[in-house]
Design a protein around this motif. Structure first.
Motif, PDB file in Angstrom:
ATOM      1  N   PHE A 153       4.628   0.800  -0.123  1.00 19.01           N
ATOM      2  CA  PHE A 153       3.908   1.122   1.099  1.00 19.01           C
ATOM      3  C   PHE A 153       2.415   0.970   0.812  1.00 19.01           C
ATOM      4  O   PHE A 153       1.867   1.653  -0.049  1.00 19.01           O
ATOM      5  CB  PHE A 153       4.229   2.550   1.556  1.00 19.01           C
ATOM      6  CG  PHE A 153       3.608   2.895   2.867  1.00 19.01           C
ATOM      7  CD1 PHE A 153       4.114   2.364   4.034  1.00 19.01           C
ATOM      8  CD2 PHE A 153       2.524   3.745   2.934  1.00 19.01           C
ATOM      9  CE1 PHE A 153       3.534   2.677   5.261  1.00 19.01           C
ATOM     10  CE2 PHE A 153       1.943   4.064   4.136  1.00 19.01           C
ATOM     11  CZ  PHE A 153       2.454   3.523   5.311  1.00 19.01           C
ATOM     12  N   ASP A 154       1.768   0.046   1.497  1.00 21.30           N
ATOM     13  CA  ASP A 154       0.358  -0.264   1.273  1.00 21.30           C
ATOM     14  C   ASP A 154      -0.513   0.843   1.867  1.00 21.30           C
ATOM     15  O   ASP A 154      -0.613   0.991   3.075  1.00 21.30           O
ATOM     16  CB  ASP A 154       0.023  -1.607   1.906  1.00 21.30           C
ATOM     17  CG  ASP A 154      -1.390  -2.054   1.615  1.00 21.30           C
ATOM     18  OD1 ASP A 154      -2.141  -1.318   0.960  1.00 21.30           O
ATOM     19  OD2 ASP A 154      -1.746  -3.157   2.060  1.00 21.30           O
ATOM     20  N   THR A 155      -1.142   1.604   0.987  1.00 21.65           N
ATOM     21  CA  THR A 155      -2.005   2.701   1.434  1.00 21.65           C
ATOM     22  C   THR A 155      -3.483   2.342   1.355  1.00 21.65           C
ATOM     23  O   THR A 155      -4.334   3.194   1.589  1.00 21.65           O
ATOM     24  CB  THR A 155      -1.756   3.953   0.573  1.00 21.65           C
ATOM     25  OG1 THR A 155      -1.970   3.623  -0.794  1.00 21.65           O
ATOM     26  CG2 THR A 155      -0.345   4.475   0.776  1.00 21.65           C
ATOM     27  N   SER A 156      -3.784   1.083   1.025  1.00 20.72           N
ATOM     28  CA  SER A 156      -5.191   0.691   0.937  1.00 20.72           C
ATOM     29  C   SER A 156      -5.834   0.707   2.321  1.00 20.72           C
ATOM     30  O   SER A 156      -5.166   0.511   3.338  1.00 20.72           O
ATOM     31  CB  SER A 156      -5.329  -0.691   0.306  1.00 20.72           C
ATOM     32  OG  SER A 156      -4.759  -1.683   1.127  1.00 20.72           O
ATOM     33  N   ARG A 157      -7.112   0.904   2.343  1.00 23.86           N
ATOM     34  CA  ARG A 157      -7.838   1.033   3.605  1.00 23.86           C
ATOM     35  C   ARG A 157      -7.734  -0.227   4.461  1.00 23.86           C
ATOM     36  O   ARG A 157      -7.497  -0.168   5.662  1.00 23.86           O
ATOM     37  CB  ARG A 157      -9.296   1.356   3.339  1.00 23.86           C
ATOM     38  CG  ARG A 157     -10.100   1.511   4.616  1.00 23.86           C
ATOM     39  CD  ARG A 157     -11.484   1.939   4.326  1.00 23.86           C
ATOM     40  NE  ARG A 157     -11.444   3.353   4.001  1.00 23.86           N
ATOM     41  CZ  ARG A 157     -12.484   4.144   3.953  1.00 23.86           C
ATOM     42  NH1 ARG A 157     -13.676   3.662   4.183  1.00 23.86           N
ATOM     43  NH2 ARG A 157     -12.359   5.405   3.668  1.00 23.86           N
ATOM     44  N   ASN A 158      -7.901  -1.392   3.834  1.00 21.73           N
ATOM     45  CA  ASN A 158      -7.886  -2.635   4.613  1.00 21.73           C
ATOM     46  C   ASN A 158      -6.530  -3.350   4.593  1.00 21.73           C
ATOM     47  O   ASN A 158      -6.393  -4.424   5.161  1.00 21.73           O
ATOM     48  CB  ASN A 158      -8.988  -3.585   4.133  1.00 21.73           C
ATOM     49  CG  ASN A 158      -8.874  -3.915   2.673  1.00 21.73           C
ATOM     50  OD1 ASN A 158      -7.959  -3.468   2.002  1.00 21.73           O
ATOM     51  ND2 ASN A 158      -9.809  -4.688   2.165  1.00 21.73           N
TER      52      ASN A 158
END
Length: 55
Positions: free
Chosen positions: A21-26
């Protein structure tokens, strides 16, 4: 608002089969773990860069 399903990605590691699950801001995370898959990709790129014949 962004849907959570849009942030589920497959790891770009050569031999990795994990999804994360991509939790990065962008939303541009590429690897399940920077310490494992990301480091391997960077090490491979660095190794190939040193093996190029001189011009």
């Amino acid at each position: 608002m962004e849907r959570a399903a849009d942030r589920i990605r497959r790891c770009e590691g050569d031999h990795c089969v994990l999804y994360f699950f991509d939790t990065s801001r962008n939303g541009t995370r590429r690897w399940c773990s920077m310490a494992v898959c990301g480091n391997r990709a960077k090490a491979q790129r660095h190794y190939r860069k040193g093996k190029l014949p001189p011009r």
